[in-house]
Each structure stands twice: as structure tokens, then as C-alpha cells.
Scaffold this active site. Sequence first.
Site, short mmCIF file in Angstrom:
data_model
loop_
_atom_site.label_atom_id
_atom_site.label_comp_id
_atom_site.label_asym_id
_atom_site.label_seq_id
_atom_site.Cartn_x
_atom_site.Cartn_y
_atom_site.Cartn_z
CB CYS A 1 -2.51 11.69 8.21
SG CYS A 1 -4.09 11.32 7.46
NE ARG B 1 -4.71 -6.37 -4.76
CZ ARG B 1 -5.35 -6.04 -3.63
NH1 ARG B 1 -6.41 -6.77 -3.26
NH2 ARG B 1 -4.94 -5.05 -2.86
CG HIS C 1 -3.80 15.56 4.96
ND1 HIS C 1 -4.11 15.17 3.67
CD2 HIS C 1 -4.11 14.49 5.75
CE1 HIS C 1 -4.61 13.93 3.67
NE2 HIS C 1 -4.62 13.49 4.92
N GLY D 1 0.83 -1.23 0.00
CA GLY D 1 0.00 0.00 0.00
C GLY D 1 0.85 1.26 0.00
CG LEU D 2 -0.65 5.06 -1.77
CD1 LEU D 2 -1.56 6.29 -1.75
CD2 LEU D 2 0.41 5.19 -2.86
C1 2RA Z 1 -7.69 10.28 5.08
N1 2RA Z 1 -6.99 10.60 7.38
O1 2RA Z 1 -7.05 11.33 4.83
C2 2RA Z 1 -7.64 9.68 6.47
C3 2RA Z 1 -6.98 8.33 6.44
N2 2RA Z 1 -5.65 8.38 5.97
O2 2RA Z 1 -8.39 9.67 4.26
#
Ligand code: 2RA
Length: 331
Positions: free
Chosen positions: A128, A39, A241, A12-13
Amino acid sequence: MNYTIGVLGASGLVGQEIIKILEERNFPLKDIRLFASERSTGKTVVFKDREVEIEKLTVKAAKECDILLSSMPSGISEKIIPEIADSDTIVIDNSSAFRQKDGIPLIVPEVNSGDIPERPEIIANPNCSTIQLVLVLKPLAERYGLDEVVVSTYQSVSGSGQKALESLKAETKEQLESGNKEGKYYERPIAFNLLPAIDYFHDDGFSNEEVKMLNESRKILGDPELHLNATCVRVPVYYGHAESCYLKLNKEFNIDDIKELLANFPGLKLYDNPELAEYPEPILSEEIDETLVGRIRRDRVNPKALNLYIAANNLRKGAALNAVQIAEELV
Ligand code: 2RA
């Protein structure tokens, strides 16, 4: 001592970012084991110039590791991690499965590494959007006391994983070429749009992402009464973010003292010269470990309140780096 480190959810990322950061930071490991769903088993990943094969996750194999860094869906984590974790195999989990469980520490090393117990079994990695926020709240809470926090987030689609990244690209292309505005990953289109909906909604109208920010910030700061309101918004950005914060403090402050305090707090980088177009941006956060903080300004009405703006890489400090830093506290 060198350690056998395992990565759960290696394809995953976040898993890929964990592997990259373990190499970048030259973590003291004698071996690395990569686990993922059926997978992805058999695929190989280059780690320190050698090919490491991704294995199918079994409890037996995972328990051969000293420390596991895990980023799997919460449902799977909730089931399998308790079978794996013990004092000889410590699991640092990035899912939301254990973050609010009593007795399980929820850690941002720069903020509350002292909450890691002597013999941990499971350590929870916060969400996050919470991690980058508490890095700012901690120094301000310690020196001035926090009366109230209001935060609006601008969260990139990589927070939802690889498929969301691909959908943003496809939606954007389709809208530009044909004007089609159908959502491909989220219920509503994300291209050229903003979605005030991350995760499911509670009966009182808060999204689960917003409830996480309240509950996790309270646990990490050790302030069960923290008054925090969040509005979490998905934005058409690939990585990083951003968060706009309004903070009411309990004491008067000098704005330069606030800037110096934040500039000197580990994990933060003051970036605050708006007239020179120097302010936090997701693009700027992509390749750095720090959380950028800027646009710091006093409320024009309430002298004990201020506004500020932060940006951080949600896959690095918001997930993978924070987990590796927790592992570094253990060795
Ligand atoms: C989002 N904080 O940004 C949530 C999960 N990584 O989708």
C-alpha cells in the site's frame, strides 16, 4: 465475455473491500466465488442483492475461476498460489510473496500496466505505501528525472488488519479511563503514540516495510538504481496512509508546472490550498479512489528539489482497488 471471479481471503479487511469494489465498478463477472480459512467458511456475504457463501479454499475449487484476487498471509500465498495459477486461472496477489520474483509483474495500472505479459499467471499487487508513492514519482521521473527520494510514512493501523483496529480502540479507551499504556496488538502501545516499526528489521536497521518501498518502487518504475530512503511509522489512525516526500529532481522546474503535471496524472488528485486548510488527510482519503497530493513547495536551498505530502486509502487504492484495476486490464 463474463468471468468467474474468485476472492481468496474474502473475510479479511482487504478481501471485503475487493468484494465491495467489484460490485461498485460493476466488474463483468458471471459468477463470484469467495474463499477463506475454515474459520469463515459457511458465512455468507451479500453481493449484488444475493447471498454468496464463503467456501473453504481448495486448489480444485479455486481453479474453477478465471481470475482470482487474493489477499492472504504471505506464507500461505507462497505455498498455494503456484498450485492454483496458470494461464486459465490468473491470480492477482496482494501479499508480498511474489513481488520481487523475477518474471512476475508488480503492477500499478496507472504507472506500468505495460508490464503485464500476454499470458500472465501470477500478477503481484504492490504494498500500500508503495502504490500511493509511485503514482507521484512516475510523472516526475518521466519529465524531470529523479535524483533522490526521501519519504516518511504515517501508516494507519488498518494496514495490520481487523485486530489492530480493535486494539487501537481498546488501548485508547483504556488510556483515557485508567492511564494504562500497555500495547495490545503491537509490541508497544499505539494509542496516543507513534511506532517507527512496521514489519521486521533488517541487519542494517531498515524495517522490511522500508525495504519494500525501495525495492518495489525500483521494480515498478523500472529504475534499479533509484535512490530512495524511507522511514515507515505506524500512527494511531484507523484508515488511510499519509506520506511526506522530499524529492531531488535532475532538472530545474516551475512549481506550477509540477502542480499541473500531478493534477493531470491518472489516480492523483491535487488538493493544495493550505491557507484554506485544504491539504491531504487520511480522513479525506477514506471514501475516495484517488491519492491526494498537496503541500507542494520548492526546497528553499536546492532549486531542483521539492517537498510534497500525499494521502490515500490503504485498503482501497493501497490494496483492493489496485487489484481490481489490474483485473480490469485483463478483461
Ligand atoms: C501495513 N503496508 O501498513 C503494511 C501491510 N498492509 O501494515
